[in-house]
Design a protein around this motif. Sequence first.
Motif, mmCIF file in Angstrom:
data_model
loop_
_atom_site.group_PDB
_atom_site.id
_atom_site.type_symbol
_atom_site.label_atom_id
_atom_site.label_comp_id
_atom_site.label_asym_id
_atom_site.label_seq_id
_atom_site.Cartn_x
_atom_site.Cartn_y
_atom_site.Cartn_z
ATOM 1 N N TYR A 36 0.741 -1.504 -0.057
ATOM 2 C CA TYR A 36 -0.121 0.399 0.031
ATOM 3 C C TYR A 36 1.259 0.855 0.326
ATOM 4 O O TYR A 36 2.135 0.983 0.250
ATOM 5 N N SER A 43 -5.903 8.385 3.154
ATOM 6 C CA SER A 43 -5.644 6.866 3.428
ATOM 7 C C SER A 43 -4.515 6.044 2.686
ATOM 8 O O SER A 43 -4.276 6.529 1.613
ATOM 9 N N PHE A 105 0.364 -5.963 9.344
ATOM 10 C CA PHE A 105 0.837 -4.629 8.229
ATOM 11 C C PHE A 105 2.008 -4.853 9.492
ATOM 12 O O PHE A 105 2.479 -4.682 10.187
ATOM 13 N N TYR B 33 -12.768 -4.197 9.098
ATOM 14 C CA TYR B 33 -11.482 -4.274 10.175
ATOM 15 C C TYR B 33 -11.304 -3.126 10.479
ATOM 16 O O TYR B 33 -11.473 -2.092 9.531
ATOM 17 N N TYR B 35 -8.497 -0.309 12.688
ATOM 18 C CA TYR B 35 -7.218 -0.323 12.908
ATOM 19 C C TYR B 35 -7.125 1.174 13.382
ATOM 20 O O TYR B 35 -7.187 2.384 13.098
ATOM 21 N N GLN B 37 -3.407 3.684 14.076
ATOM 22 C CA GLN B 37 -2.720 3.767 12.856
ATOM 23 C C GLN B 37 -2.086 5.345 13.648
ATOM 24 O O GLN B 37 -2.979 6.970 14.305
ATOM 25 N N LEU B 43 -0.168 -0.068 10.837
ATOM 26 C CA LEU B 43 -0.976 -0.223 11.704
ATOM 27 C C LEU B 43 -1.597 -1.646 12.377
ATOM 28 O O LEU B 43 -0.736 -1.892 12.423
ATOM 29 N N LEU B 88 -8.852 3.983 11.535
ATOM 30 C CA LEU B 88 -9.076 3.718 9.762
ATOM 31 C C LEU B 88 -9.755 2.156 10.176
ATOM 32 O O LEU B 88 -9.829 1.533 10.729
ATOM 33 N N LEU B 101 -7.668 -4.730 0.655
ATOM 34 C CA LEU B 101 -8.275 -3.958 1.279
ATOM 35 C C LEU B 101 -8.815 -2.784 0.903
ATOM 36 O O LEU B 101 -7.650 -1.892 0.672
ATOM 37 N N PHE B 103 -9.647 1.708 2.295
ATOM 38 C CA PHE B 103 -9.396 2.357 3.735
ATOM 39 C C PHE B 103 -10.528 3.311 3.669
ATOM 40 O O PHE B 103 -10.722 4.212 2.469
ATOM 41 N N GLY B 104 -11.515 3.939 4.718
ATOM 42 C CA GLY B 104 -11.937 4.867 4.444
ATOM 43 C C GLY B 104 -10.818 6.239 4.557
ATOM 44 O O GLY B 104 -9.531 5.507 5.164
ATOM 45 N N GLN B 105 -11.158 7.209 5.122
ATOM 46 C CA GLN B 105 -10.130 8.089 4.541
ATOM 47 C C GLN B 105 -9.370 8.963 5.874
ATOM 48 O O GLN B 105 -8.966 8.921 6.457
ATOM 49 N N GLY B 106 -10.051 7.753 7.231
ATOM 50 C CA GLY B 106 -9.360 7.888 8.593
ATOM 51 C C GLY B 106 -10.065 9.190 9.532
ATOM 52 O O GLY B 106 -10.294 10.019 8.887
#
Lengths: 114, 113
Positions: A36, A43, A105, B33, B35, B37, B43, B88, B101, B103-106
Motif C-alpha cells: 500500500y 488513507s 501490517f 477491520y 485499525y 495508526q 497499522l 481507520l 483492502l 480504507f476509509g479516509q481515517g
Amino acid sequence: GAVVSQHPSWVICKSGTSVKIECRSLDFQATTMFWYRQFPKQSLMLMATSNEGSKATYEQGVEKDKFLINHASLTLSTLTVTSAHPEDSSFYICSASSTVYGYTFGSGTRLTVV
Amino acid sequence: SQELEQSPQSLIVQEGKNLTINCTSSKTLYGLYWYKQKYGEGLIFLMMLQKGGEEKSHEKITAKLDEKKQQSSLHITASQPSHAGIYLCGADRGSSNTGKLIFGQGTTLQVKP
C-alpha cells in the motif's frame, strides 16, 4: 501473534536512484502479501498484490516497471522503487494475511526522494 | 466501486469522555477491520467483524457491525491520551477474503488531558 517486519523504516535517496523495501512475515508463512501507499493526510491505497512464486498483480494506475515486486519466498516480499523521483515520496506499507489475525501490517517505510 | 466513508474526520475530546467513530460502506461488507495508526507509522489491528449484528470489545474499545453489514461503529469509553491517533476502517473488496483492502479516509482523534 502474527508479526510483519518492514525494513527500512525510513530512507532518503537521490532522484534517479532505486530503493528496495523488504517485508517479512516473522512467525507465519504468507503466500500473498500486499503493498500500500499512503500520501500525507490521506488513507492507504492498494498498489499491488505480491504472490509467492509468481508475478505480482498491480492496481490500475500503478506502473509495474517502476514498482518492482519480488516474492521469492513464503516469508519475504520486496518492493523496489526504480528511478525514484520526488513524487514517489510517500509512506509505503505492506500487509500479509494470517488465518488468526486477518491482515497484519508492517510498520511502514517513509521514502523521501530528494 | 465500493467506498468507505468515515465520520467524523477529526475529533478532539477531553480525557475521560466517550466517543464514537462511524464507518459507512456503499456496499454490503464482507469483513470490516478497524485499525489504529499513529501518523507515519504502521497499522495496529484492533478488531475484525464479519457477521451482521456482531459486536466485539477489547479493553475500552467496542466495535459493532450493523445487521445489514453496511455500517460499523467504534466506541471508546472513558478516553485516555493513549487512545490518540488515526483510526481507520478497512474492508475486503468484493465478497470474499481477497486481502485487497479499501480504507476509509481515517478519523484523527486527539484526547486532551
